[in-house]
Motif scaffolding. Structure first.
Motif, PDB file in Angstrom:
ATOM      1  N   UNK A   1       0.812  -1.214   0.000  1.00  0.00           N
ATOM      2  CA  UNK A   1       0.000   0.000   0.000  1.00  0.00           C
ATOM      3  C   UNK A   1       0.852   1.273   0.000  1.00  0.00           C
ATOM      4  N   UNK A   2       2.106   1.175   0.409  1.00  0.00           N
ATOM      5  CA  UNK A   2       2.942   2.373   0.488  1.00  0.00           C
ATOM      6  C   UNK A   2       3.206   2.991  -0.879  1.00  0.00           C
ATOM      7  N   UNK A   3       2.949   2.260  -1.964  1.00  0.00           N
ATOM      8  CA  UNK A   3       3.158   2.808  -3.298  1.00  0.00           C
ATOM      9  C   UNK A   3       2.186   3.943  -3.603  1.00  0.00           C
ATOM     10  N   UNK A   4       0.939   3.857  -3.065  1.00  0.00           N
ATOM     11  CA  UNK A   4      -0.043   4.885  -3.382  1.00  0.00           C
ATOM     12  C   UNK A   4      -0.725   5.460  -2.159  1.00  0.00           C
TER      13      UNK A   4
ATOM     14  N   UNK B   1      -9.945  10.284   2.156  1.00  0.00           N
ATOM     15  CA  UNK B   1      -8.862  10.541   1.214  1.00  0.00           C
ATOM     16  C   UNK B   1      -8.402   9.281   0.504  1.00  0.00           C
ATOM     17  N   UNK B   2      -8.652   8.127   1.097  1.00  0.00           N
ATOM     18  CA  UNK B   2      -8.255   6.869   0.472  1.00  0.00           C
ATOM     19  C   UNK B   2      -8.984   6.646  -0.845  1.00  0.00           C
ATOM     20  N   UNK B   3     -10.235   7.053  -0.907  1.00  0.00           N
ATOM     21  CA  UNK B   3     -11.008   6.891  -2.136  1.00  0.00           C
ATOM     22  C   UNK B   3     -10.345   7.667  -3.266  1.00  0.00           C
ATOM     23  N   UNK B   4      -9.982   8.910  -3.003  1.00  0.00           N
ATOM     24  CA  UNK B   4      -9.335   9.724  -4.034  1.00  0.00           C
ATOM     25  C   UNK B   4      -7.986   9.146  -4.430  1.00  0.00           C
ATOM     26  N   UNK B   5      -7.215   8.672  -3.442  1.00  0.00           N
ATOM     27  CA  UNK B   5      -5.915   8.080  -3.749  1.00  0.00           C
ATOM     28  C   UNK B   5      -6.074   6.812  -4.577  1.00  0.00           C
TER      29      UNK B   5
ATOM     30  N   UNK C   1      -6.926   7.846  -8.205  1.00  0.00           N
ATOM     31  CA  UNK C   1      -5.755   8.369  -8.925  1.00  0.00           C
ATOM     32  C   UNK C   1      -4.786   7.264  -9.321  1.00  0.00           C
ATOM     33  N   UNK C   2      -4.649   6.240  -8.465  1.00  0.00           N
ATOM     34  CA  UNK C   2      -3.709   5.160  -8.768  1.00  0.00           C
ATOM     35  C   UNK C   2      -4.288   4.132  -9.740  1.00  0.00           C
TER      36      UNK C   2
ATOM     37  N   UNK D   1      -9.342   1.697  -8.054  1.00  0.00           N
ATOM     38  CA  UNK D   1     -10.803   1.640  -8.057  1.00  0.00           C
ATOM     39  C   UNK D   1     -11.350   1.239  -9.420  1.00  0.00           C
ATOM     40  N   UNK D   2     -10.675   1.622 -10.489  1.00  0.00           N
ATOM     41  CA  UNK D   2     -11.123   1.225 -11.826  1.00  0.00           C
ATOM     42  C   UNK D   2     -10.966  -0.272 -12.010  1.00  0.00           C
ATOM     43  N   UNK D   3      -9.907  -0.839 -11.423  1.00  0.00           N
ATOM     44  CA  UNK D   3      -9.719  -2.290 -11.499  1.00  0.00           C
ATOM     45  C   UNK D   3     -10.839  -3.006 -10.755  1.00  0.00           C
ATOM     46  N   UNK D   4     -11.185  -2.514  -9.571  1.00  0.00           N
ATOM     47  CA  UNK D   4     -12.274  -3.120  -8.794  1.00  0.00           C
ATOM     48  C   UNK D   4     -13.574  -3.035  -9.577  1.00  0.00           C
ATOM     49  N   UNK D   5     -13.858  -1.871 -10.134  1.00  0.00           N
ATOM     50  CA  UNK D   5     -15.084  -1.698 -10.909  1.00  0.00           C
ATOM     51  C   UNK D   5     -15.127  -2.646 -12.106  1.00  0.00           C
ATOM     52  N   UNK D   6     -13.999  -2.808 -12.773  1.00  0.00           N
ATOM     53  CA  UNK D   6     -13.928  -3.688 -13.935  1.00  0.00           C
ATOM     54  C   UNK D   6     -14.215  -5.139 -13.554  1.00  0.00           C
TER      55      UNK D   6
END
Length: 125
Positions: free
Chosen positions: A6-9, A17-21, A24-25, A28-33
């Protein structure tokens, strides 16, 4: 505690703030996919009109549908609703106090000291 990867992002943001991070990384798009891929069979059943509302896709290799299946479906729906209420409660508690459930539990004093204090004050006999 955070996982090592997790330290990468993750740079110490609060919960909101985790949602926004994660957006950006690209996490979340991967989860949605992948969740969208899991929903394809349900959407096909919905389009065919064969959806009964339970999410039953016919996968039962152990033959567990034979006895008491209607009750099991009801129990599963109730457990899901209870889980949604619990997660909502934990989230709102965090927004109000700034402490997550684990952090909050670790700050609860020892039960024995609470019981001893209750007996000493006369609240409990």
């Amino acid at each position: 505690y955070t996982f090592p990867f997790m330290s990468k992002w993750y740079k110490g943001e609060k919960m909101w703030g985790l949602h926004e991070a994660a957006i950006k990384s690209g996490a979340m798009w991967q989860v949605l996919f992948f969740v969208g891929l899991l929903e394809i069979p349900f959407m096909l059943n919905l389009a065919n009109g064969s959806c009964d509302g339970t999410g039953d896709l016919g996968f039962d290799p152990l033959g567990l549908k034979e006895d008491g299946f209607e009750r099991k479906k009801l129990v599963e729906v109730k457990n899901g609703r209870l889980a949604m209420i619990a997660i909502s409660g934990m989230t709102h508690h965090y927004f109000l106090t700034g402490k997550g459930p684990i952090e909050f539990i670790t700050q609860i004093p020892n039960f024995k000291s609470c019981a001893a204090a209750a007996v000493e004050t006369g609240l409990c006999k």
